[in-house]
Scaffold this active site. Sequence first.
Site, PDB file in Angstrom:
ATOM      1  CG  HIS A  10      -2.184  -0.973   1.579  1.00  0.00           C
ATOM      2  ND1 HIS A  10      -1.643  -1.940   2.297  1.00  0.00           N
ATOM      3  CD2 HIS A  10      -2.365  -1.268   1.042  1.00  0.00           C
ATOM      4  CE1 HIS A  10      -3.097  -2.784   2.060  1.00  0.00           C
ATOM      5  NE2 HIS A  10      -3.493  -2.705   1.240  1.00  0.00           N
TER       6      HIS A  10
ATOM      7  CE  LYS B  67     -12.471  -8.721   5.244  1.00  0.00           C
ATOM      8  NZ  LYS B  67     -11.843  -8.813   3.732  1.00  0.00           N
TER       9      LYS B  67
ATOM     10  NE  ARG C 280      -3.231  -7.530  -4.007  1.00  0.00           N
ATOM     11  CZ  ARG C 280      -3.566  -8.058  -2.690  1.00  0.00           C
ATOM     12  NH1 ARG C 280      -3.212  -7.683  -1.611  1.00  0.00           N
ATOM     13  NH2 ARG C 280      -4.767  -8.215  -2.625  1.00  0.00           N
TER      14      ARG C 280
ATOM     15  CB  SER D  95      -4.488  -6.396   5.220  1.00  0.00           C
ATOM     16  OG  SER D  95      -3.958  -5.394   4.450  1.00  0.00           O
TER      17      SER D  95
END
Length: 159
Positions: free
Chosen positions: A17, A41, A90, A128
Amino acid sequence: MRIAVYPGSFDPITNGHVDIIERASRVFDKVIVGVLRNRNKEPLFSASERVKLAELATEHLENVSVESFDGLLVEFARQHKAAVIIKGLRTVNDFEYEFQMALLNKSLDSECETMFMMTNSKYSYISSSMVKELAEYKGNLEGIVPSQIIQYIKDKYEH
Ligand code: PNS
């Protein structure tokens, strides 16, 4: 003034990031990191913790600020007069979801452009969720998240 928003959950912020933010901060006059507050979530870090970690990770960048947001991303961008949403890609796995989001956001606000930046190859494997798994099993986070936030992540798993 060219303003961009860089949205995400940032639970927690990673070197991948930060790399995107650093590069975007060279292209835009101002970059606002938007930390999504509510998600279905349950995040590991609260919104205010995620903001704090993102602030620590970007304190070397003068034209970058961090804010949390709720609701639609296009609204957040509009409030901040940002014409551009920055997203990092990515792998090809990211593409389909991001493509769909970009089209949806464009349909919600035709003035809003999504711009994609390819991740630095050094960080293409970092996410993450990987960071959380590593931290849970006491793996080395050096080089994966900014050094100034490593202790905060470790502390989460201390008890
Ligand atoms: O880091 P993430 O979890 O991949 O980030 C996802 C994020 C925050 C970019 C995305 O969930 C988002 O934009 N949420 C805000 C709500 C919204 O505008 N959704 C799209 C239209 S329904």
